[in-house]
Scaffold this motif. Structure first.
Motif, PDB file in Angstrom:
ATOM      1  N   THR A 136       0.873  -1.074   0.024  1.00 22.86           N
ATOM      2  CA  THR A 136       0.138   0.025  -0.081  1.00 22.86           C
ATOM      3  C   THR A 136       0.972   1.095  -0.080  1.00 22.86           C
ATOM      4  OG1 THR A 136      -1.955  -0.897   1.321  1.00 22.86           O
ATOM      5  CG2 THR A 136      -1.780   1.305   1.239  1.00 22.86           C
ATOM      6  N   ALA A 137       1.900   1.208   0.776  1.00 20.46           N
ATOM      7  CA  ALA A 137       2.687   2.546   0.919  1.00 20.46           C
ATOM      8  C   ALA A 137       3.520   2.652  -0.371  1.00 20.46           C
ATOM      9  CB  ALA A 137       3.862   2.285   2.129  1.00 20.46           C
ATOM     10  N   SER A 138       3.842   1.343  -1.038  1.00 21.96           N
ATOM     11  CA  SER A 138       4.755   1.968  -2.538  1.00 21.96           C
ATOM     12  C   SER A 138       3.676   2.184  -3.409  1.00 21.96           C
ATOM     13  CB  SER A 138       4.941   0.432  -2.873  1.00 21.96           C
ATOM     14  OG  SER A 138       5.268   0.428  -3.991  1.00 21.96           O
ATOM     15  N   VAL A 139       2.304   1.987  -3.524  1.00 19.90           N
ATOM     16  CA  VAL A 139       1.454   2.399  -4.461  1.00 19.90           C
ATOM     17  C   VAL A 139       1.176   3.828  -4.139  1.00 19.90           C
ATOM     18  CG1 VAL A 139      -0.966   2.200  -5.388  1.00 19.90           C
ATOM     19  CG2 VAL A 139       0.429   0.241  -4.893  1.00 19.90           C
ATOM     20  N   GLU A 140       0.859   4.186  -2.826  1.00 17.96           N
ATOM     21  CA  GLU A 140       0.628   5.515  -2.609  1.00 17.96           C
ATOM     22  C   GLU A 140       1.679   6.395  -2.929  1.00 17.96           C
ATOM     23  OE1 GLU A 140      -0.297   5.736   1.703  1.00 17.96           O
ATOM     24  OE2 GLU A 140      -2.091   4.678   1.308  1.00 17.96           O
ATOM     25  N   GLU A 141       3.175   5.989  -2.680  1.00 16.34           N
ATOM     26  CA  GLU A 141       4.191   6.692  -3.171  1.00 16.34           C
ATOM     27  C   GLU A 141       4.171   6.870  -4.794  1.00 16.34           C
ATOM     28  OE1 GLU A 141       9.172   6.484  -3.299  1.00 16.34           O
ATOM     29  OE2 GLU A 141       7.868   5.057  -2.097  1.00 16.34           O
ATOM     30  N   LEU A 142       3.643   6.152  -5.533  1.00 19.93           N
ATOM     31  CA  LEU A 142       3.503   6.220  -6.832  1.00 19.93           C
ATOM     32  C   LEU A 142       2.246   7.119  -7.204  1.00 19.93           C
ATOM     33  CD1 LEU A 142       4.279   5.471  -9.906  1.00 19.93           C
ATOM     34  CD2 LEU A 142       2.792   3.370  -9.670  1.00 19.93           C
ATOM     35  N   ILE A 143       1.462   7.107  -6.589  1.00 18.15           N
ATOM     36  CA  ILE A 143       0.169   8.007  -6.592  1.00 18.15           C
ATOM     37  C   ILE A 143       0.742   9.403  -6.654  1.00 18.15           C
ATOM     38  CG2 ILE A 143      -2.044   8.662  -5.990  1.00 18.15           C
ATOM     39  CD1 ILE A 143      -2.597   5.791  -5.341  1.00 18.15           C
ATOM     40  N   ALA A 144       1.326   9.541  -5.475  1.00 17.42           N
ATOM     41  CA  ALA A 144       2.085  10.953  -5.204  1.00 17.42           C
ATOM     42  C   ALA A 144       2.858  11.406  -6.304  1.00 17.42           C
ATOM     43  CB  ALA A 144       2.661  10.980  -3.795  1.00 17.42           C
ATOM     44  N   GLN A 145       3.691  10.547  -6.934  1.00 22.02           N
ATOM     45  CA  GLN A 145       4.764  11.083  -8.016  1.00 22.02           C
ATOM     46  C   GLN A 145       3.600  11.204  -9.412  1.00 22.02           C
ATOM     47  OE1 GLN A 145       6.972   7.742  -8.554  1.00 22.02           O
ATOM     48  NE2 GLN A 145       8.071   7.943  -6.792  1.00 22.02           N
ATOM     49  N   LEU A 146       2.452  10.539  -9.489  1.00 21.17           N
ATOM     50  CA  LEU A 146       1.744  10.718 -10.719  1.00 21.17           C
ATOM     51  C   LEU A 146       0.851  11.857 -10.581  1.00 21.17           C
ATOM     52  CD1 LEU A 146       0.717   7.175 -11.338  1.00 21.17           C
ATOM     53  CD2 LEU A 146       2.509   8.352 -12.490  1.00 21.17           C
ATOM     54  N   SER A 147       0.800  12.460  -9.504  1.00 24.83           N
ATOM     55  CA  SER A 147      -0.260  13.366  -9.165  1.00 24.83           C
ATOM     56  C   SER A 147       0.353  14.681  -9.672  1.00 24.83           C
ATOM     57  CB  SER A 147      -0.565  13.606  -7.704  1.00 24.83           C
ATOM     58  OG  SER A 147       0.622  13.955  -7.019  1.00 24.83           O
ATOM     59  N   SER A 148       1.776  14.952 -10.050  1.00 31.24           N
ATOM     60  CA  SER A 148       2.148  16.115 -10.711  1.00 31.24           C
ATOM     61  C   SER A 148       2.080  15.984 -12.133  1.00 31.24           C
ATOM     62  CB  SER A 148       3.721  16.035 -10.230  1.00 31.24           C
ATOM     63  OG  SER A 148       4.402  14.975 -11.003  1.00 31.24           O
ATOM     64  N   THR A 149       1.433  14.910 -12.982  1.00 25.80           N
ATOM     65  CA  THR A 149       1.332  14.829 -14.161  1.00 25.80           C
ATOM     66  C   THR A 149      -0.035  14.559 -14.630  1.00 25.80           C
ATOM     67  OG1 THR A 149       3.415  13.650 -14.333  1.00 25.80           O
ATOM     68  CG2 THR A 149       1.899  13.463 -16.321  1.00 25.80           C
ATOM     69  N   TYR A 150      -0.969  13.960 -13.666  1.00 24.28           N
ATOM     70  CA  TYR A 150      -2.275  13.576 -13.799  1.00 24.28           C
ATOM     71  C   TYR A 150      -3.056  14.126 -12.908  1.00 24.28           C
ATOM     72  CZ  TYR A 150       0.238  10.284 -16.656  1.00 24.28           C
ATOM     73  OH  TYR A 150       1.178   9.493 -17.577  1.00 24.28           O
ATOM     74  N   THR A 151      -4.697  14.227 -13.268  1.00 22.42           N
ATOM     75  CA  THR A 151      -5.489  14.571 -12.307  1.00 22.42           C
ATOM     76  C   THR A 151      -5.910  13.192 -11.760  1.00 22.42           C
ATOM     77  OG1 THR A 151      -6.304  16.627 -13.498  1.00 22.42           O
ATOM     78  CG2 THR A 151      -8.026  15.414 -12.026  1.00 22.42           C
ATOM     79  N   ILE A 152      -5.791  13.187 -10.425  1.00 26.59           N
ATOM     80  CA  ILE A 152      -6.228  11.685 -10.085  1.00 26.59           C
ATOM     81  C   ILE A 152      -7.346  11.720  -9.295  1.00 26.59           C
ATOM     82  CG2 ILE A 152      -5.528   9.551  -8.688  1.00 26.59           C
ATOM     83  CD1 ILE A 152      -2.724  10.445  -9.411  1.00 26.59           C
ATOM     84  N   VAL A 153      -8.519  10.866  -9.640  1.00 30.06           N
ATOM     85  CA  VAL A 153      -9.606  10.821  -8.564  1.00 30.06           C
ATOM     86  C   VAL A 153      -9.651   9.285  -7.953  1.00 30.06           C
ATOM     87  CG1 VAL A 153     -12.381  10.624  -8.725  1.00 30.06           C
ATOM     88  CG2 VAL A 153     -10.947  12.238 -10.346  1.00 30.06           C
ATOM     89  N   ILE A 154      -9.636   9.338  -6.883  1.00 29.77           N
ATOM     90  CA  ILE A 154      -9.394   7.902  -6.204  1.00 29.77           C
ATOM     91  C   ILE A 154     -10.625   7.868  -5.269  1.00 29.77           C
ATOM     92  CG2 ILE A 154      -7.910   9.058  -4.498  1.00 29.77           C
ATOM     93  CD1 ILE A 154      -6.536   6.590  -4.097  1.00 29.77           C
ATOM     94  N   VAL A 155     -11.179   6.568  -5.200  1.00 33.24           N
ATOM     95  CA  VAL A 155     -11.842   6.000  -4.127  1.00 33.24           C
ATOM     96  C   VAL A 155     -11.130   5.284  -3.271  1.00 33.24           C
ATOM     97  CG1 VAL A 155     -13.764   4.393  -3.751  1.00 33.24           C
ATOM     98  CG2 VAL A 155     -14.203   5.803  -5.753  1.00 33.24           C
ATOM     99  N   PRO A 156     -10.965   5.923  -2.040  1.00 31.52           N
ATOM    100  CA  PRO A 156      -9.918   5.277  -1.126  1.00 31.52           C
ATOM    101  C   PRO A 156     -10.277   3.936  -0.555  1.00 31.52           C
ATOM    102  CG  PRO A 156     -10.871   7.109   0.168  1.00 31.52           C
ATOM    103  CD  PRO A 156     -11.473   7.013  -1.328  1.00 31.52           C
ATOM    104  N   HIS A 157      -9.281   3.541   0.146  1.00 31.70           N
ATOM    105  CA  HIS A 157      -9.517   1.963   0.934  1.00 31.70           C
ATOM    106  C   HIS A 157     -10.252   2.473   2.250  1.00 31.70           C
ATOM    107  CE1 HIS A 157      -9.301  -1.634   2.513  1.00 31.70           C
ATOM    108  NE2 HIS A 157      -8.021  -1.373   3.278  1.00 31.70           N
ATOM    109  N   ASN A 158      -9.807   3.594   2.736  1.00 30.19           N
ATOM    110  CA  ASN A 158     -10.466   4.058   4.210  1.00 30.19           C
ATOM    111  C   ASN A 158     -10.112   5.566   4.174  1.00 30.19           C
ATOM    112  OD1 ASN A 158      -7.512   4.137   4.791  1.00 30.19           O
ATOM    113  ND2 ASN A 158      -7.527   2.208   5.567  1.00 30.19           N
ATOM    114  N   MET A 159     -10.604   6.096   5.450  1.00 27.84           N
ATOM    115  CA  MET A 159     -10.380   7.503   5.671  1.00 27.84           C
ATOM    116  C   MET A 159      -9.105   8.152   5.869  1.00 27.84           C
ATOM    117  SD  MET A 159     -13.396   8.894   8.018  1.00 27.84           S
ATOM    118  CE  MET A 159     -12.975   7.832   9.485  1.00 27.84           C
ATOM    119  N   GLN A 160      -8.349   7.038   6.531  1.00 25.09           N
ATOM    120  CA  GLN A 160      -6.794   7.392   6.683  1.00 25.09           C
ATOM    121  C   GLN A 160      -6.033   7.701   5.266  1.00 25.09           C
ATOM    122  OE1 GLN A 160      -8.260   4.902   8.248  1.00 25.09           O
ATOM    123  NE2 GLN A 160      -8.767   6.204  10.114  1.00 25.09           N
TER     124      GLN A 160
END
Length: 204
Positions: A136-160
């Motif tokens: 999960t941490a690895s994928v979240e790190e990738l999401i953070a990197q991609l957010s500088s290039t793409y608009t990302i809409v995510i249905v999260p796993h939980n509130m945290q």
């Protein structure tokens, strides 16, 4: 059951709205001619919760297939696939079978498949719900990197997860959008009582 996944399906015209309108790049998605839907979907990459990988094909083939469907030439498709796999850290596995990858690597493969067609927006439906904390941490790190290039809409796993990965948060309840705004404000000083009750654990 709040309507989060339904929203994602509406955005890519898998489902059509019964009222209201969804406008993307000046086009009303709900009234699009079916022939125009594939062109809309080239702008939007969808990452599913359950991967939907082709386990009888290689990592490379899983990413190249959407290129072939989109009509890209062989050389262009190869360049796009390798660039996408490199971006998610999977280029060294291009000849491997998806079944040999970890859960986190399989999810990154799904992300590579989505970004290989150069979308403008990425939609992620609970991308970490089946992953262990390390993956999960690895994928979240990738999401953070991609957010500088793409608009990302995510249905999260939980509130945290929502509080960690998002700049803006929207709270849905029983099919209605209750509140949206800056993530920090939503979690620390929400304007709506139902939002406050949810983020403080009074229900949900």
């Amino acid at each position: 059951g709040a309507g989060k996944t339904t929203l994602l399906k509406l955005l890519v015209a898998i489902e059509r709205p019964t009222e209201g309108s969804i406008v993307i790049s000046g086009q009303n998605v709900g009234t699009l001619n079916p022939r125009a839907v594939p062109f809309l979907r080239r702008k939007i990459g969808l990452i599913f919760q359950d991967h939907k990988l082709l386990f009888d094909r290689s990592v490379f083939d899983n990413v190249v297939l959407p290129q072939q469907i989109a009509g890209y030439g062989a050389k262009d498709a190869m360049r796009r696939v390798r660039a996408a796999l490199d971006k998610v850290g999977l280029l060294k596995f291009e000849k491997a079978q998806p079944i040999t990858l970890s859960g986190g690597e399989q999810q990154r493969l799904c992300i590579a498949r989505a970004i290989a067609v150069d979308p403008e927006v990425l939609l992620m439906d609970e991308p970490c719900s089946a992953l262990d904390p390390k993956s999960t941490a690895s994928v979240e790190e990738l999401i953070a990197q991609l957010s500088s290039t793409y608009t990302i809409v995510i249905v999260p796993h939980n509130m945290q997860q929502a509080s960690r990965v998002s700049d803006r948060t929207a709270f849905f309840f029983e099919g209605a959008l209750i509140e949206d705004g800056d993530t920090e404000l939503i979690f620390t000083n929400p304007a709506n009582k139902r939002t406050e009750d949810y983020v403080t654990g009074r229900f949900g």
